[in-house]
Design a protein around this motif. Structure first.
Motif, PDB file in Angstrom:
ATOM      1  N   GLY A 184      -6.637   2.160   0.426  1.00  0.00           N
ATOM      2  CA  GLY A 184      -6.850   2.163   1.924  1.00  0.00           C
ATOM      3  C   GLY A 184      -7.548   0.905   2.324  1.00  0.00           C
ATOM      4  N   LEU A 185      -7.429   0.115   1.277  1.00  0.00           N
ATOM      5  CA  LEU A 185      -8.174  -1.140   1.655  1.00  0.00           C
ATOM      6  C   LEU A 185      -7.004  -2.278   2.570  1.00  0.00           C
ATOM      7  N   PRO A 186      -7.746  -3.092   3.275  1.00  0.00           N
ATOM      8  CA  PRO A 186      -7.069  -4.001   4.145  1.00  0.00           C
ATOM      9  C   PRO A 186      -6.450  -4.874   3.011  1.00  0.00           C
ATOM     10  N   GLU A 187      -5.280  -5.682   3.706  1.00  0.00           N
ATOM     11  CA  GLU A 187      -4.688  -6.801   2.635  1.00  0.00           C
ATOM     12  C   GLU A 187      -5.246  -7.917   2.262  1.00  0.00           C
TER      13      GLU A 187
ATOM     14  N   ARG B  60       0.654  -1.299   0.121  1.00  0.00           N
ATOM     15  CA  ARG B  60       0.150  -0.032   0.059  1.00  0.00           C
ATOM     16  C   ARG B  60       0.918   1.302   0.061  1.00  0.00           C
ATOM     17  N   PRO B  61       0.361   2.279  -0.678  1.00  0.00           N
ATOM     18  CA  PRO B  61       1.289   3.563  -0.574  1.00  0.00           C
ATOM     19  C   PRO B  61       0.973   3.924   0.750  1.00  0.00           C
ATOM     20  N   THR B  62       2.196   4.763   1.393  1.00  0.00           N
ATOM     21  CA  THR B  62       2.118   5.469   2.390  1.00  0.00           C
ATOM     22  C   THR B  62       1.191   6.718   2.413  1.00  0.00           C
TER      23      THR B  62
END
Ligand code: ATP
Ligand code: MG
Lengths: 224, 378, 334
Positions: A72-75, A57-59
Motif C-alpha cells: 500500500g506504499l505510495p510510489e 502496485r497490485p490491485t
C-alpha cells in the motif's frame, strides 16, 4: 524474503477493456536463490515481476518484503525501496543512448547523491569486473548486444541491491552469449544475491544456475 | 545538505547532456525565447534611457517657465513684461530667455538655437552639439555657414563641440550670443521667447504660479514638476502599451513553450521511463526537468538581454525608435547613455521567466509521471 | 497607472498564481473526497501522482509571491516620483486606500505558502501521507486569498492618479501625528522600542534555540517567532531606521532598501523573513507531531527549522546591534 499473498493485477480497471493479468498469486521467494518464472506469452510473468520489483502496485493483495507490508506504499517510497533493493536487467537492455557506458552505469545512483568520486570508482570496478573496462567511455549504441547487456548488469549492480530482476534476459542473445550470461548469474547468486528472472529459453530453465522454476498460466501459478 | 547538493549536480549534469543530445530542438526554443527577451528588453532599456535623458533635461531647467499666449498660441514676450511681474515672494531670480528652432536643409534636421544665460559666445562665434558636429563634419575652429529664414547667409566660427554626456539634450543644440541670435532670426529688440523663474523652495512653486496667473492673465506658467511627471507618465505609458502589445507575443510564446514541453518525443518518453524504472523518483524527474527549464530560461534571458543592450546602446535602438520616440527624424546617429536598472531587470525577469515556468509546469509534470513499469514493456 | 511595465508584471504574476491554483482546485477537491491510500486502484495512483503537481504549484506560488513582494515594494518606490509629497514607497502606497492592505496581504500570502510547504515537506516523508486532506483543504482555502490579493493590487494600481497629493514616510511614520499603527510604531520612545525589539527577537532566538536543542516548547517558539516579526518591523520603523539614516526623524522602513543606504534593508529583512517563516513552520509542525506517521518526522523537522530560525534571529540581533554601533547618530544619551 518476499511473500506474495493473493495478488491480483487489473489493467484498465472499471473500463470496458478491463483485463486481469494476475488473479490470485500466493508465493514465497527465498533469499539467495535463483528463481525462474516460466509460462506462455501473456501469462503474466512480466506483470508479476513488476509487482515484486516495486515497479507497480497490485490491485489487490499483499506484498511483504522482509516481513514488512509494502503493497500500500505510495510510489515515492516504493521507488526508494526499489532503488536500494532491486536491480533490473531488461529484455531490450534499456540503456540511454548518447551517454557513455560509464554514465549509464551510474544513473541509478544519482538520486542517492553520493559523492561523485566514490560513485565513479564503484562504476569502474563493476565495468572492469564484467570485462568492459576498456569500453567504459564508448557510447552505448556503439556496443555489441552482449556488451550492452553487461553494461545493463553493471547498472543493475551499482546500488548494491539484494535482488536482481531480469525479464527475458537471453531473448536477444545467441547461445554463447546466453551461456556467458548464465555464468554471470551463478557468480551473482554465489555472492548471496537473490535473482528473479523470466524465460522461455530451455537453456536457462534447464540450467544448473537456476534453483527453482515457477510456472504461470493465465495469471495463476501452475506448479513449481 | 551535502547529498542534496550532490544530487542537484547529478541532475544538472544529466539535463545538460540531454539538452546537448537534442540540440536542434532546444536551440530553436532558445532562439525564440531569446528573441522575445530581446524585444521586451529593448523596449524597456530604451524607455528607461529616454526617461533618464528627460530627467537630465529637466534637471537643468528652471522651476517655472512663463510663456505668453496670444489666441491660445505661444507668442513672444514683449518689452516691459519682466518688469510687470515685479517682485514675487519666493522667486530667487527671473530672466528672459531667447531660443528658437532652425531647419537646416543641408543636414535635413532641426537645430535648437539658444542664447545661454551665462558665458554666451562672442559675436560671430558659436558652440554646437556633438550629433550636429558629426553630421556637418565640423570641429572646433572651423567655420559654419547658415542661411537665415530671411535669406541672408551668416558665417560663424565653431568655438567648441559640446560634450556628449547626454546627447538627447545637446545633440541638436547651437549656442550663440544674443546679438547674433537677434540678427539671425530678425528678432525684435526687447522681446524674449519666454521667461525663466527659479524658485528655491519646492513648496512655494504652486503659490508662485498662482500669483503669476493672477498678475498676468495672458501668461501661462509651466512647472518643472508637472513637466517631469508628464514626461515620466508619457514614457511609461508608451512603454506600457508596447509591452502590452508584446504580451500577445508572450502568450504565443507560452503556448509554444507548452507545446514544446508537452510534445515529448518517443525517445524522451522512453528515457524517462527507464530512469524511473531504475530508481528515479517522480520528484527527481520533475526536478531534472525544472533544471532544464531554468537553464534554458537563464541562457535565453542573458542572451536576449545582452542583445538588447547592444541594440539599444550601440545601435541606437534602430528597430524601436519610431514607436517609442515619436519624433525620430531628428537623430541620425543617436547614442543613449548606457545604463541598467534593478527594477527594470527584475520586471523583465518577471515578464519572461515567470510565464515560461508557469507554461511548462504542467507538461513537465506529465512527463514525470510516466509509468515506471513502461520500461519493462519495450 | 496600469500601463506601467512593472505594474503589468505584477498583475501578470498575481493572475498567473491565481489561475494556476484555481485550475488546480477541482483536483484538490477530488483528492479531499476520493483519497484512499489503502486502495490499489488506478484512480488512487492518479491522485497520488497529482500531488506532485500540486507541490510544485505551491512552490511556484510561494516563490512568485516572494518575488512579487519585492517587485511590489520596488514599484511603489518608483511610482512615488509621480505623486506630489511622495518621496518613497510609503507615499505611493498611501496614495490609495488599498496600497498598504495589498502589501500586507502579499506578506501574509508568502508566509502562508511557506507554511504549506513545510507541512507538505513532512507529509511527503511519512509513508502514510497523513496530512493529505488537511493540505488540500488548506490549498483550497488559499484560493480566495490569492483572488483577493490580485483584486487588491488591481484596484490599487487602477486607483492611482498622478495628481493625488499624498503624505510620505515623513508624516506617516512621524511620532507626533496620529496615523494609527504606523504612527504608534514610529512614536515609540527609543528606549522602550529597543527593549521591545531586542526583547522579542531575543526571546524568539532563545526559544527557537532551546527547541532546536531540547525539542521542547516548540509551540511557544513558533508563537514567539510570529511576535518577533512584529517586534522586528516595529524596531526597524521606530529606531533602527533612524540609526541607518543617521537622522533623528526619518522612520521609513522602505528607504533602507535603496542604494543610497547601501541596501542595508535587505540585510535586515532577509533574516527576519526567513527566520520568521522557519520559526512559525517549526511551531506548526509541533501541532501535528502526534499525527500517526509523523511521530518521528515532525519533531525532527521542527527542530531543524528551529535551528534555522535561531540562527536567523541571532544574525538579525547581531546585525542590528552592529548597525547601531556603527552609526553616528546618538539616540540614547549615556
Ligand atoms: N498496460 C497494459 N494494459 C493492458 N493490458 C496489459 C498491459 N500490460 C500487460 N497487459 C496484459 O496483461 C497480460 C499479461 O502480460 P505480461 O506482459 O505480464 O505477460 P508475459 O507473461 O510477460 O508475456 P510475454 O511472455 O509475452 O512477455 C497480457 O495479456 C497483456 O496483454
Ligand atoms: Mg513479458
Amino acid at each position: 524474503m518476499i511473500q506474495l499473498t493473493d495478488i491480483h493485477k487489473a489493467f484498465n480497471q472499471g473500463q470496458h477493456n478491463e483485463y486481469w493479468a494476475l488473479s490470485g498469486i500466493d508465493l514465497e521467494l527465498e533469499a539467495r536463490r535463483v528463481t525462474a518464472f516460466q509460462g506462455p506469452s501473456g501469462s503474466g510473468k512480466t506483470s508479476l515481476l513488476t509487482i515484486v520489483g516495486c515497479l507497480a502496485r497490485p490491485t489487490r493483495g499483499r506484498v511483504r518484503l522482509h516481513g514488512e507490508d509494502i503493497s500500500g506504499l505510495p510510489e515515492r517510497f516504493l521507488t526508494e525501496i526499489r532503488r536500494r533493493t532491486f536491480g533490473f536487467v531488461f529484455q531490450q537492455f534499456n540503456l540511454i543512448r548518447g551517454l557513455s557506458a560509464l554514465d549509464n552505469v551510474m544513473l541509478p545512483a544519482y538520486p542517492e547523491g553520493k559523492p561523485h568520486a566514490e560513485l565513479l570508482q564503484r562504476a569502474e570496478v563493476l565495468l572492469a569486473r564484467l570485462q568492459l573496462g576498456h569500453r567504459r567511455h564508448a557510447r552505448v549504441e556503439w556496443l555489441s548486444g552482449g556488451e550492452q547487456q553487461r553494461v545493463a548488469i553493471a547498472r543493475a549492480l551499482i546500488n548494491d541491491p539484494e535482488v536482481i530482476i531480469a525479464d527475458e534476459p537471453t531473448a536477444n542473445l545467441d547461445t554463447t552469449l546466453s551461456k556467458q550470461f548464465l555464468a554471470i548469474l551463478e557468480e551473482l547468486s554465489g555472492e548471496g544475491r537473490t535473482v528473479l528472472l523470466t524465460s522461455h529459453d530451455p537453456l536457462v530453465i534447464k540450467s544448473s544456475a537456476v534453483h527453482r522454476v515457477v510456472g504461470l498460466r493465465d495469471g495463476r501459478l501452475c506448479g513449481d | 545538505m551535502r547529498p542534496w547538493i550532490e544530487k542537484q549536480r547529478y541532475l544538472i549534469d544529466y539535463t545538460l547532456a540531454a539538452l546537448a543530445r537534442r540540440k536542434a530542438r532546444n536551440l530553436g526554443l532558445l532562439a525564440v525565447y531569446a528573441l522575445l527577451v530581446f524585444m521586451l528588453a529593448s523596449v524597456s532599456l530604451f524607455g528607461q534611457a529616454l526617461r533618464q535623458e528627460a530627467a537630465a533635461v529637466l534637471a537643468d531647467s528652471p522651476e517655472v517657465i512663463l510663456q505668453r499666449l496670444v489666441a491660445g498660441r505661444h507668442d513672444l514676450i514683449p518689452p516691459g513684461y519682466l518688469e510687470k511681474i515685479g517682485r514675487i515672494r519666493g522667486v530667487q531670480h527671473q530672466q528672459g530667455r531667447l531660443w528658437g528652432y532652425y531647419y537646416d536643409p543641408v543636414s535635413k534636421a532641426n537645430y535648437t538655437l539658444l542664447v545661454p544665460a551665462a558665458e554666451a559666445p562672442a559675436p560671430g562665434h558659436l558652440r554646437l552639439g556633438a550629433t550636429l558636429a558629426r553630421e556637418r563634419g565640423l570641429q572646433a575652429g572651423q567655420p559654419l555657414s547658415l542661411r537665415s529664414y530671411g535669406g541672408k547667409l551668416f558665417t560663424f566660427t565653431v568655438d567648441e563641440v559640446l560634450p556628449a554626456s547626454s546627447e538627447l539634450i545637446s545633440a541638436d543644440l547651437v549656442l550663440l550670443g544674443e546679438a547674433d541670435f537677434r540678427a539671425f532670426f530678425d528678432y525684435p529688440a526687447g522681446h524674449y521667447t519666454d521667461i525663466a523663474l527659479s524658485v528655491a523652495n519646492p513648496q512655494e512653486v504652486r503659490n508662485v504660479a498662482a500669483k503669476l496667473s493672477a498678475a498676468l492673465p495672458d501668461a501661462r506658467p509651466i512647472l518643472r514638476e508637472e513637466m517631469r511627471r508628464t514626461y515620466a507618465s508619457l514614457l511609461d505609458w508608451r512603454e506600457g502599451i508596447a509591452l502590452a502589445l508584446l504580451a500577445a507575443a508572450l502568450l504565443a510564446f507560452a503556448i509554444l513553450a507548452w507545446e514544446k514541453a508537452s510534445g515529448l518525443s518517443a525517445d524522451e518518453r522512453r528515457e524517462i521511463g527507464i530512469l524511473k524504472a531504475i530508481g528515479w523518483e517522480t520528484g527527481d524527474v520533475l526536478r531534472m526537468k525544472l533544471w532544464e527549464g531554468l537553464l534554458i530560461s537563464f541562457s535565453a534571458f542573458l542572451l536576449g538581454l545582452v542583445g538588447a543592450y547592444v541594440h539599444v546602446f550601440h545601435f541606437g535602438a534602430r528597430l524601436f525608435e519610431p514607436v517609442l520616440k515619436g519624433w525620430a527624424v531628428l537623430y541620425p546617429r543617436f547614442t543613449l547613455v548606457p545604463q541598467l536598472d534593478g527594477l527594470q531587470l527584475f520586471t523583465l525577469f518577471f515578464f519572461t521567466v515567470v510565464p515560461y515556468t508557469a507554461a511548462v509546469l504542467v507538461p513537465i509534470w506529465r512527463a514525470a509521471i510516466i509509468d515506471p513499469d513502461a520500461a519493462m514493456r519495450g | 497607472m496600469l500601463f506601467q511595465p512593472s505594474v503589468i508584471a505584477l498583475l501578470l504574476a498575481a493572475t498567473l498564481s491565481l489561475v494556476m491554483v484555481a485550475a488546480a482546485a477541482p483536483f484538490a477537491w477530488q483528492i479531499l473526497r476520493r483519497w484512499d491510500l489503502g486502495s490499489g486502484s488506478e484512480l488512487q495512483l492518479q491522485l497520488e501522482r497529482r500531488t506532485y503537481l500540486f507541490s510544485t504549484l505551491a512552490a511556484f506560488v510561494c516563490a512568485s509571491q516572494l518575488l512579487a513582494l519585492l517587485l511590489f515594494v520596488f514599484t511603489a518606490d518608483r511610482l512615488s516620483a509621480m505623486f506630489v509629497g511622495a518621496m518613497c514607497a510609503v507615499g505611493a502606497l498611501n496614495a490609495h486606500a488599498w496600497g498598504f492592505p495589498a502589501l500586507l496581504l502579499q506578506v501574509a500570502l508568502f508566509f502562508l505558502a511557506a507554511l504549506w510547504l513545510v507541512l507538505n515537506h513532512v507529509d511527503t516523508r511519512a509513508r502514510n501521507y497523513p496530512l493529505v486532506r488537511l493540505k488540500y483543504a488548506l490549498l483550497l482555502g488559499l484560493t480566495p486569498l490569492l483572488a483577493l490579493s490580485a483584486w487588491l493590487q488591481w484596484s490599487y494600481f487602477r486607483g492611482l492618479k498622478a495628481d493625488i497629493i499624498t503624505s510620505c514616510c515623513g508624516s506617516l511614520f512621524s511620532g507626533d501625528s496620529n496615523h494609527g499603527v504606523a504612527g504608534e510604531m514610529a512614536g515609540l520612545a527609543p528606549l522602550p522600542a529597543m527593549l521591545w525589539f531586542y526583547g522579542s527577537l531575543g526571546l524568539a532566538a532563545l526559544l527557537t534555540a532551546w527547541h532546536a536543542w531540547s525539542g521542547r516548547l516548540g509551540l511557544l517558539a513558533g508563537l514567539s517567532s510570529g511576535g518577533a516579526f512584529v517586534g522586528g518591523i516595529a524596531g526597524i520603523v521606530s529606531f533602527l531606521s533612524l540609526y541607518l539614516y543617521e537622522h533623528p526623524h526619518h522612520h521609513c522602513p522602505f528607504c533602507i532598501l535603496k542604494p543610497e543606504y547601501d541596501y542595508q534593508g535587505y540585510a535586515l529583512y532577509l533574516p527576519l523573513f526567513a527566520a520568521t517563516a522557519a520559526g512559525m513552520g517549526s511551531g506548526v509542525l509541533q501541532l501535528v507531531r502526534r499525527v500517526r506517521g509523523l511521530e518521528q518526522i515532525a519533531p525532527a523537522a521542527s527542530r531543524r527549522l528551529a535551528t534555522v530560525a535561531a540562527w536567523g534571529f541571532g544574525l538579525l540581533l547581531c546585525l542590528a546591534a552592529g548597525m547601531m554601533a556603527g552609526s553616528r547618530l546618538v539616540l540614547l544619551e549615556p
